[in-house]
Design an enzyme around this catalytic site. Structure first.
Site, PDB file in Angstrom:
ATOM      1  N   ASP A 131      35.496  14.102 -15.042  1.00  0.00           N
ATOM      2  CA  ASP A 131      35.980  12.732 -14.878  1.00  0.00           C
ATOM      3  C   ASP A 131      35.757  12.200 -13.471  1.00  0.00           C
ATOM      4  O   ASP A 131      36.021  11.032 -13.196  1.00  0.00           O
ATOM      5  CB  ASP A 131      37.453  12.618 -15.265  1.00  0.00           C
ATOM      6  CG  ASP A 131      38.365  13.457 -14.374  1.00  0.00           C
ATOM      7  OD1 ASP A 131      37.913  13.911 -13.305  1.00  0.00           O
ATOM      8  OD2 ASP A 131      39.536  13.654 -14.742  1.00  0.00           O
ATOM      9  N   CYS A 175       0.852  -1.195   0.000  1.00  0.00           N
ATOM     10  CA  CYS A 175       0.000   0.000   0.000  1.00  0.00           C
ATOM     11  C   CYS A 175       0.885   1.241   0.000  1.00  0.00           C
ATOM     12  O   CYS A 175       1.588   1.511   0.981  1.00  0.00           O
ATOM     13  CB  CYS A 175      -0.918  -0.016   1.224  1.00  0.00           C
ATOM     14  SG  CYS A 175      -1.777   1.545   1.513  1.00  0.00           S
ATOM     15  N   ASP A 195      37.740  16.711 -10.764  1.00  0.00           N
ATOM     16  CA  ASP A 195      36.622  17.648 -10.844  1.00  0.00           C
ATOM     17  C   ASP A 195      35.605  17.474  -9.726  1.00  0.00           C
ATOM     18  O   ASP A 195      34.514  18.041  -9.784  1.00  0.00           O
ATOM     19  CB  ASP A 195      35.909  17.487 -12.192  1.00  0.00           C
ATOM     20  CG  ASP A 195      36.820  17.845 -13.353  1.00  0.00           C
ATOM     21  OD1 ASP A 195      37.339  18.963 -13.360  1.00  0.00           O
ATOM     22  OD2 ASP A 195      37.011  16.992 -14.235  1.00  0.00           O
ATOM     23  N   CYS A 203       0.057   3.709   2.667  1.00  0.00           N
ATOM     24  CA  CYS A 203       0.596   3.300   3.968  1.00  0.00           C
ATOM     25  C   CYS A 203       2.078   3.651   4.063  1.00  0.00           C
ATOM     26  O   CYS A 203       2.562   4.061   5.124  1.00  0.00           O
ATOM     27  CB  CYS A 203       0.417   1.799   4.185  1.00  0.00           C
ATOM     28  SG  CYS A 203      -1.304   1.255   4.157  1.00  0.00           S
ATOM     29  N   ASP A 250      34.254  19.503 -18.415  1.00  0.00           N
ATOM     30  CA  ASP A 250      35.710  19.447 -18.304  1.00  0.00           C
ATOM     31  C   ASP A 250      36.241  19.098 -19.701  1.00  0.00           C
ATOM     32  O   ASP A 250      35.476  18.656 -20.561  1.00  0.00           O
ATOM     33  CB  ASP A 250      36.085  18.372 -17.282  1.00  0.00           C
ATOM     34  CG  ASP A 250      37.583  18.125 -17.232  1.00  0.00           C
ATOM     35  OD1 ASP A 250      38.337  19.102 -17.211  1.00  0.00           O
ATOM     36  OD2 ASP A 250      37.978  16.947 -17.233  1.00  0.00           O
TER      37      ASP A 250
END
Length: 725
Positions: A612, A29, A616, A32, A418
């Site tokens: 990468d 449910c 970064d 629920c 990048d």
């Protein structure tokens, strides 16, 4: 990479120690699930909680680990108050998958429905005394509805008034009260049949989603004293040797030490192209060995292996809910009580203010309102839709950490890339060597090789591959790698600097002019620049097409951030058709430049960063959606990014956006369809045109159709071209 987490914004205090995962067995449910989530959040000591309806998981984040035991006890009580049939168990104690068809259509169930239908049909066919007819209808009703009534009673004790069991019980009681016995029984029968098919559809969806991640190996062939022993992957330790036969999955990450073969990594990356492996090559868990027998030295335990981390990442993606999911959860919280209130008013107000209409007629119309009011169609189908989209993406080698990130791909202002390893192949070659002051080109290359000998940078590898001579490693002292600048060493008593122009300026060395296009690596000896090396990289085959496709999709800006020199950056930007490029950036300057882009974005759309995943990481963490590319097996990438592309193809970003838009389309189809049908039946019910049969269809029928529609999001085949919003 863990040392960088503070820099990239990882929230402190969220650790495995103060987190808890529980399985809610029997959770069928969605309404629920929403109630359980809200109640668990109120428990003292709970910092946050999330129920993933698709995987039946309850993820709890506590203020500290000492209160987890008390929280677990409180959770069990809450769950029992909301839904008595749900069991709260630890993940290691969860039951194996049960065949849903066998469970729902066993002999006991068939006998129950058969007797109930017989008691229902007989009074409809034959004329019987009223009291016998009533007795048979009541008996049939109880056979079909006793479990619904019991659940409604338990929920009332727990003060949960607006669940579907309570609403269905009141509606059918009302039908009996106004003398509509057959309709009351028929509605309960129709409801139960609809619930069965709905449960089957939901469980089929769950199993289909789980099948998408069927990467987990069942066993490992462990080599012990020359003998092969079949063991669980969890038993294998780092340094052990395992044998992988043709046709078997590689169970753990490792290094090939013996044998040659071809592996199929499509289950991880979505790419069907086979890859040859030989001694010394790395292999990742989850790939399939195709032809040869190989011996693999294990480099990671199972819990840290690639397949285990990917499974955990994707299966827990449901805990990060999309804005649409959160909205529907809040909507359902107010929608049901409002409809119930209207039903009460509809039952008693019109008979008072109008003449010639009986109260029974208006009660019947009010009962239609009660049946229609359950929001299950929305609350079930929407998380299934998002999880299906996440599952479909994973089969194409795109790991999405949550529905919120998938939804964020639908609104993009700017994509920032990048350069090295993202738009370019990251495979460098030496194009030219320029020497000054009587030095030869070979001498410049030799000096640079001494400096780069201990570096793992791709440029260092390129220089070392170009140099064919021998290096006396014992003569290299004081190796210092300066991020964003280059390398400084002492070799044979002389100071060597190898790096970019910033390194020479930092050391107060005059930088000679260089007109060549490419990455310029300057070489300085004892405080004087003696030459430079020109290194170039190649664009990836699909980089240009990716940029064109992004613009077709409505992305306003495509930008590149790079540490390379401005001449190289500008050349690549022109070739790819980028809108802007910012060059010669140090890692911290990338973050600063990204902040400027964020503050000056053109629309309210999101800014995405693609890198990468290692160097970064700070920018990836700062972006609205951070994407790590080619990050298979990279712990840093999987930790920092919101979406992980498991191959080196920029075009995977296009696939991710298409999947996101397709998923959004399916989710909104469900929302519009469910609300339209419910509103229509509610309106027809007010005028007495719709009866409880139509009302039950508007509840369980619509839910079933919405769930079935959601399964389309799991289709990882041809993704239909999205319509521009």
């Amino acid at each position: 990479m863990n040392e960088n987490f503070e820099d990239i914004g990882i929230e402190e205090g969220v650790t495995m120690e103060n987190a808890k995962e529980l399985i809610l067995e029997g959770l069928d449910c969605a309404n629920c699930a929403s109630k359980i989530e809200q109640e668990v959040k109120k428990i003292k000591g709970v910092k946050n909680a999330s129920v993933d309806f698709v995987s039946s998981k309850l993820n709890i984040e506590a203020e500290n680990k000492d209160v987890l035991a008390d929280i677990t006890i409180a959770v069990t009580k809450i769950v029992k108050n909301i839904e008595v049939d749900i069991k709260v168990v630890e993940p290691e104690n969860k039951s194996d998958n049960i065949n849903v068809f066998d469970e729902l259509f066993n002999k006991k169930t068939l006998a129950r429905f058969g007797s109930g239908i017989a008691l229902f049909v007989i009074p409809l066919i034959f004329e019987l005394p009223h009291w016998i007819e009533l007795l048979m209808f009541v008996a049939s009703y109880l056979i079909f509805g006793v479990d619904v009534i019991y659940k409604a009673y338990k929920n009332l004790l727990g003060k949960h008034f607006f669940d579907e069991n309570f609403l269905m019980s009141i509606a059918t009681f009302g039908a009996f009260a106004i003398g509509e016995y057959a309709e009351g029984v028929a509605v309960m029968l129709f409801y139960q049949v609809g619930e069965i098919f709905q449960d089957m559809a939901v469980n089929h969806s769950r199993n289909s989603i789980k099948a998408l991640f069927d990467l987990r190996p069942d066993y490992a062939n462990l080599e012990v004293n020359g003998e092969i022993k079949k063991v669980s992957p969890e038993e294998v330790k780092v340094g052990d040797y395992i044998i992988v036969k043709p046709g078997e999955k590689v169970p753990l990450d490792g290094r090939v030490v013996e044998g040659r073969s071809v592996i199929d990594a499509s289950a991880l990356t979505g790419e069907s192209l086979p890859v040859e492996v030989e001694p010394g090559d790395e292999v990742l868990s989850g790939v399939v060995n195709k032809i040869g027998l190989i011996t693999v030295e294990v480099t990671k335990e199972f819990q840290q292996s690639t397949v285990s981390r990917i499974l955990d990442l994707v299966q827990n993606a449901g805990s990060k809910k999309a804005a649409t999911e959160n909205f529907i959860t809040k909507f359902a919280r107010y929608y049901t009580p409002i409809v119930v209130l209207i039903a009460l008013l509809l039952a008693f107000i019109p008979p008072i203010i109008t003449r010639g209409t009986g109260i029974a007629q208006w009660i019947n119309r009010a009962l239609v309102f009660l049946v229609v009011s359950c929001p299950c169609a929305l609350v079930i189908s929407i998380p299934l839709g998002f999880f299906g989209g996440i599952g479909g993406a994973s089969k194409k080698g795109i790991l999405v950490k949550g529905g919120n990130y998938l939804e964020a791909l639908n609104s993009i202002d700017t994509v920032v890339f990048d350069k090295t390893g993202t738009l370019t192949k990251g495979v460098f070659s030496v194009n030219e060597i320029i020497a000054f002051d009587g030095f030869s080109k070979d001498e410049i290359l030799e000096i640079a090789s001494y400096a780069e000998n201990f570096s793992n940078h791709p440029i260092a590898a390129t220089i070392l591959n170009e140099y064919k001579g021998k290096i006396d490693k014992s003569s290299i002292k004081d190796h210092i790698e300066i991020p964003g600048y280059g390398i400084k060493v002492i070799a044979e008593g002389k100071e060597i600097l190898v790096g970019n122009s910033k390194l020479l300026k930092r050391e107060n060395i005059k930088v000679p002019e260089a007109d060549e296009i490419g990455t310029i690596v300057y070489v300085a000896l004892d405080g004087k620049c003696v030459g430079y090396i020109v290194i170039s990289d190649q664009l990836k085959d699909d980089s240009a097409d990716t940029i064109k496709e992004l613009k077709k999709m409505g992305v306003r800006r495509t930008i590149m951030l790079t540490g390379d020199n401005s001449a190289t950056g500008s050349k690549i930007a022109r070739e790819l058709g980028l809108d802007a490029v910012y060059s010669e950036l140090l890692p911290d300057q990338k973050v600063e430049r990204f902040e400027e882009l964020y503050e000056n974005k053109l629309t309210k759309g999101n800014i995405i960063y693609v890198g990468d995943g290692i160097n970064d990481a700070p920018v990836i963490a700062r972006a609205d959606v951070g994407i790590a590319m080619g990050a298979l097996g990279s712990d840093a990438a999987i930790e920092a990014a919101d979406i992980v592309l498991l191959t080196d193809e920029p075009s995977k970003l296009i696939n991710a956006i298409k999947i996101a838009r397709r998923t959004r389309s399916i989710v909104w189809q469900n929302i519009v369809f469910a609300l339209s049908v419910k509103v229509l039946v509610l309106a027809l019910g007010v005028f007495g045109i719709a009866n409880m049969w139509e009302a039950v269809f508007a509840d369980v029928g619509v839910a079933l159709l919405a769930v079935l529609n959601s399964t389309r999001a799991m289709n990882e085949g041809k993704v239909a071209e999205e319509q521009k919003s």
